[in-house]
Design a protein around this motif. Sequence first.
Motif, short mmCIF file in Angstrom:
data_model
loop_
_atom_site.label_atom_id
_atom_site.label_comp_id
_atom_site.label_asym_id
_atom_site.label_seq_id
_atom_site.Cartn_x
_atom_site.Cartn_y
_atom_site.Cartn_z
N LEU A 178 0.85 -1.19 0.00
CA LEU A 178 0.00 0.00 0.00
C LEU A 178 0.89 1.24 0.00
O LEU A 178 1.86 1.32 0.75
CB LEU A 178 -0.90 0.02 1.24
N GLU A 179 0.54 2.19 -0.85
CA GLU A 179 1.27 3.45 -0.89
C GLU A 179 0.32 4.58 -0.50
O GLU A 179 -0.53 4.99 -1.29
CB GLU A 179 1.84 3.71 -2.29
N PRO A 180 0.42 5.08 0.72
CA PRO A 180 -0.43 6.20 1.13
C PRO A 180 -0.02 7.50 0.43
O PRO A 180 1.13 7.67 0.00
CB PRO A 180 -0.21 6.30 2.64
N LEU A 181 -0.98 8.40 0.33
CA LEU A 181 -0.71 9.75 -0.17
C LEU A 181 -0.42 10.62 1.05
O LEU A 181 -1.28 10.83 1.90
CB LEU A 181 -1.91 10.29 -0.95
N TRP A 182 0.80 11.12 1.11
CA TRP A 182 1.25 11.89 2.27
C TRP A 182 1.26 13.38 1.92
O TRP A 182 1.81 13.77 0.88
CB TRP A 182 2.66 11.47 2.69
N ILE A 183 0.67 14.19 2.79
CA ILE A 183 0.69 15.64 2.61
C ILE A 183 1.32 16.26 3.86
O ILE A 183 0.77 16.16 4.97
CB ILE A 183 -0.72 16.21 2.39
N PHE A 184 2.47 16.87 3.68
CA PHE A 184 3.18 17.53 4.78
C PHE A 184 3.16 19.04 4.55
O PHE A 184 3.34 19.51 3.41
CB PHE A 184 4.63 17.05 4.87
N THR A 185 2.94 19.78 5.62
CA THR A 185 2.95 21.25 5.55
C THR A 185 3.88 21.79 6.63
O THR A 185 4.24 21.09 7.58
CB THR A 185 1.54 21.82 5.77
N ARG A 186 4.23 23.05 6.48
CA ARG A 186 5.12 23.67 7.47
C ARG A 186 4.36 24.08 8.73
O ARG A 186 4.95 24.28 9.79
CB ARG A 186 5.83 24.88 6.86
N GLU A 187 3.02 24.21 8.59
CA GLU A 187 2.19 24.56 9.75
C GLU A 187 0.80 23.99 9.53
O GLU A 187 0.40 23.71 8.40
CB GLU A 187 2.12 26.09 9.92
N ARG A 188 0.07 23.80 10.60
CA ARG A 188 -1.27 23.26 10.51
C ARG A 188 -2.15 24.22 9.71
O ARG A 188 -2.23 25.41 10.01
CB ARG A 188 -1.86 23.06 11.90
N MET A 189 -2.81 23.68 8.65
CA MET A 189 -3.62 24.53 7.78
C MET A 189 -5.09 24.45 8.20
O MET A 189 -5.57 23.40 8.61
CB MET A 189 -3.46 24.10 6.32
N ARG A 190 -5.77 25.57 8.05
CA ARG A 190 -7.19 25.65 8.39
C ARG A 190 -7.98 26.04 7.14
O ARG A 190 -7.42 26.48 6.14
CB ARG A 190 -7.42 26.71 9.47
#
Length: 450
Positions: free
Chosen positions: A124-136
């Motif tokens: 399984l290959e998950p789609l990873w989304i990383f950000t520099r700060e928590r987005m709202r």
Amino acid sequence: MPDAPSRPILRPRRGPRVAAWLLGVALLVAVGWMVVTVGSPLPTTHLAMATGPAGSGAAAIGLRYREILKRSGVNLRLVETAGGFANVAQLKDRATGISVALVESGVTSRTESPDLVALGAVSLEPLWIFTRERMRGTPAERFTGRRVATAPEGSGSYFLARRLLALNGVPDSSVAFASLTPEAGAEALLRGEVDIAIMLTPWQAPALQRLLSSDRVVLEGFPRAEAYVARFPALSRVVLPQGVADLARDLPPADVPLLAVESNLVARRDLHPALQYLFLEAAAEIHGGPDVFSRAGRFPGPGSLDLPLSDQARTFYKSGRPFVYRYLPFWAAALVERLLFILIPLLAVVLPLANVLPKLYEFVTQRRIFSFYRELREIELLLASPGPAVPLDQLAGALADLDHRATGLKVPLGFAQRRFILKSHIALAREEVERRRGAQALGGGPVTPS
């Protein structure tokens, strides 16, 4: 004088024996030729496999396949690509020499790629989304105007990121995309050169582990994962457990719902069966254990079947490797398998013939002997006829010719006695003719049958 060495009355003839040897040699040559030329060629020991971008999980997995196949004497050349879409294009183009590749579910189908088959899903290959700060806010608010790192065009990550953004009403023109490999994307995010990094990669990818263990980035989840799965069936929902990345620091600090696709081992339809079994064995060794998102033994497996499962993969998942592949090197097993493929139909023809041909030969030999008896019977009928004087000289010549031909008659040893009896009958007829000729010479008139 010393006695002459005795000779056997019946000497075995060498003709049939030589003919049998020649026939056997001819059959061996024919079978050898068929083994080399009929059906698929013997497996090559040089292959090429398309993996993924440098530093990606697919590239790392390719190294393990190369290591395992090398044990069997197969040299696997690894080709780094942009990702799944590029891999399919490479597989479909015979000129590239690519025979096997890692391809995500949803990238192609049996209609689009009729020359490709699946060896099974491997992870399984998950789609990873990383950000520099928590987005709202909404997805449009979170992505519009942002600098987003994704894998280059031709990758599953590139396709899936744009597909999901489009489902949320975010046009490509509102996002500043940067085409970077997972390693480069992770580095750019940590340096602040991009705001978001999106990658489609397995749990073991070095770039992923680096970001998961960092305090400077945030992993974003998919709270509406089930909705995405309903709209895009190639996806599945998985959960990254709290603390699994680093229990001491409790990373991540909560369960994170993610979207994932299956990574599949895909091959050209004409890949040799022996090599398919080698890849399947390697896949079981590499992917058979448990990981964060799957239990032990789930992979490799049939998967979602965007492409038809190859016959060899179907056999492998049902009952394991065929018998010959369990105990012989793959090249020897391929040779034995082909030999059986040729010999079994051949034996199905030869064995009945081996039973019929001796009987047919016996029938033909008997017919030849019976033809002599037909001629002998005609002569005996003439001798027994009460009509005009029988031409004894003519009958004597006919019997002499018949005896000469019977002497030269070639028959197997099993029929030697019948030929001897035939010659005895001819000799009796000749004696009768000679008796009459002698009596006729003395009496001057015809002689009645005795």
